[in-house]
Design an enzyme around this catalytic site. Structure first.
Site, PDB file in Angstrom:
ATOM      1  N   ASP A  89      -3.482 -13.895   5.644  1.00 28.96           N
ATOM      2  CA  ASP A  89      -4.458 -13.946   4.337  1.00 28.96           C
ATOM      3  C   ASP A  89      -5.771 -12.893   5.679  1.00 28.96           C
ATOM      4  O   ASP A  89      -5.656 -12.750   7.008  1.00 28.96           O
ATOM      5  CB  ASP A  89      -4.239 -14.856   5.005  1.00 28.96           C
TER       6      ASP A  89
ATOM      7  N   ASP B 226       0.874  -1.451   0.138  1.00 30.79           N
ATOM      8  CA  ASP B 226       0.194   0.230   0.473  1.00 30.79           C
ATOM      9  C   ASP B 226       0.857   1.015  -0.348  1.00 30.79           C
ATOM     10  O   ASP B 226       0.606   2.560   0.756  1.00 30.79           O
ATOM     11  CB  ASP B 226      -0.918   0.316   1.114  1.00 30.79           C
TER      12      ASP B 226
ATOM     13  N   TYR C 223       1.202  -7.849  -4.185  1.00 30.13           N
ATOM     14  CA  TYR C 223       1.139  -8.685  -2.688  1.00 30.13           C
ATOM     15  C   TYR C 223       0.421  -9.379  -3.362  1.00 30.13           C
ATOM     16  O   TYR C 223      -0.118 -10.320  -2.091  1.00 30.13           O
ATOM     17  CB  TYR C 223       1.058  -7.811  -1.510  1.00 30.13           C
TER      18      TYR C 223
END
Ligand code: GDL
Length: 460
Positions: free
Chosen positions: A231, A124, A171
């Protein structure tokens, strides 16, 4: 920590969401769950700890350092690995040695607090470099690899065998396909990043419904190492109206053998993370087969005692219905899916055609409405506080449906319009955001267009 730290499969929790970081007490509770359930790693990277990202160059003041130090010690006393992450990418200067020194300074402070394992996150962030950086490094992946390798070498001298992790700028599969980070980004990471460093991956999407063995194999070839799964299946920081307490699912049980570890970044509201962590732990412990629904049901039985109330007790059926309403990002749980289908099926037909099933649906609606209201009686107040605002909205909708079905099935109301004194314009579904949301409409295929355009095209 174990001698062969570098080989251990990592399983556990990432505190890595946007929003208020967890409190000291919340972290303690997460650690006690992890210890009981065999999860071995706590990854510290809350986006809104100012020292993690925005002020990544500044060390912690004494009081803040004491909090992190306490967390590290608490992990160690429970046999849980602690990893500290810094995200320097918002404004780092890749060819400025003072930035690398600043990182070493930060790591040194954390090492004094007992930390050994570190991570550099480049998620980000802008995927651009300054002209002088481009001249030196050619591409972002090389610049990030050089910086990360230097920090890894520095840490390894002081903490031999410690784990070091890296989060790439692209990612997930979608970001890679969009070319984020520049052409050949992952392949460059594969060849230039020290092979002992673990590389994070969230799957095909940021929030991945599934992570397949085939995709993972392709990725492994590019990275020249098995990925570490970050996750986001249960993360809810992107939508404060929802939370997820469905089971860990969409990941073949054999995925464990194809990755270096699985760390979950769950709901912001820690009391709502019981199921996310319990079912991940069950998945990690599972042998050759994995049945998410069975793990869900077993997890709920363990969670139920936390739903002790001051009056009418909560049954396992009640908790199943509640949890099914807040299951997974891409899926409602079975009982919630059935309830929705029943309501939608009823409302799709003209009320003049409704038969006795209207009464059945209404009773189901009332049951869920009353269940939501009863949560205010929970003895565990942190759990109630975490649920309260989200469940309030569900209760409002159930209440409206109950009133609506009751109104239209009453023959004395024939020809009259329905109003609810409890659902008034502006205070019900009100505010700027819902009005903005109504302007752009998304179709099931994902395409988005202006509502007015949709209407004029559709001739409405
Ligand atoms: C992200 C962020 C994460 C956030 C999550 C869900 C990664 C690597 N980074 O993209 O901090 O909580 O999405 O919104 O997942």
């Amino acid at each position: 920590m174990a001698e062969r730290d570098a080989d251990q499969f990592l399983s556990g929790v990432i505190e890595g969401f946007y929003g208020p970081p967890w409190s000291v007490l919340e972290r303690e509770e997460v650690l006690s769950w992890m210890q009981a359930w065999g999860l071995n790693t706590y990854f510290y990277g809350p986006k809104d700890d100012l020292h993690h990202r925005i002020f990544w160059r500044s060390p912690y003041a004494e009081a803040e350092a004491a909090v992190v130090g306490h967390l590290i010690q608490s992990c160690h006393s429970r046999g849980i690995r602690f990893i500290y992450a810094i995200g320097p990418g918002l404004d780092t200067r890749y060819n400025d040695s003072s930035d690398r020194e600043a990182l070493k300074g930060r790591f040194a402070q954390l090492m004094e607090l007992g930390c050994r394992n570190f991570c550099l996150l480049f998620d980000d962030i802008p995927d651009r470099m300054r002209p002088e950086e481009i001249e030196r490094w050619d591409n972002l992946a090389s610049a990030q690899s050089a910086m990360t390798n230097e920090l890894f070498a520095w840490v390894s001298e002081r903490a031999p065998g410690a784990r070091f992790l890296f989060c790439p700028t692209p990612y997930c599969g979608r970001m890679e396909a969009a070319g984020l980070g520049g052409p050949g980004y992952l392949e460059t990471i594969g060849s230039e990043l020290d092979p002992a460093i673990d590389v994070f991956w969230t799957g095909p999407e940021i929030i991945s419904r599934s992570i397949t063995l085939d995709e993972t194999e392709v990725l492994t070839a590019k990275l020249r190492r098995r990925p570490m799964i970050w996750d986001n299946l249960h993360a809810n920081d992107y939508d404060g109206r929802r939370f997820y307490c469905g089971p860990y699912s969409g990941r073949d049980v054999r995925l464990k053998d194809r990755v270096k570890g699985i760390l979950t970044n769950p709901n912001n509201e820690m009391p709502l993370d019981f199921m996310a962590l319990r079912t991940l732990a069950a998945y990690v412990a599972a042998g050759d087969s994995w049945d998410p629904r069975a793990a869900f049901e077993a997890g709920l039985r363990e969670w139920l005692p936390r739903f002790e109330t001051v009056h009418q007790p909560m049954s396992i059926e009640d908790l199943t219905l509640l949890a099914d309403c807040y299951y997974l990002p891409h899926q409602d749980g079975a009982t919630a899916a059935r309830l929705f289908a029943d309501i939608a099926g009823l409302l799709a037909r003209d009320p003049s055609e409704w038969g006795p099933e209207a009464g059945v649906v209404r009773a189901e609606v009332q049951r869920l409405r009353d269940l939501c209201a009863r949560l205010a009686e929970l003895k565990c107040r942190p759990l109630f506080h975490a649920l309260s605002r989200r469940v309030w909205e569900l209760r409002e909708e159930m209440d409206l449906l109950d009133r609506y079905i009751g109104f239209v099935t009453d023959p004395t109301n024939a020809g009259r319009a329905f109003h609810s004194d409890f659902h008034l314009t502006e205070t019900y579904r009100g505010g700027l955001v819902p009005r903005l949301q109504a302007l752009l409409v998304q179709s099931p295929d994902g395409s988005i267009r202006s509502r007015d355009l949709t209407r004029s095209k559709g001739g409405a």
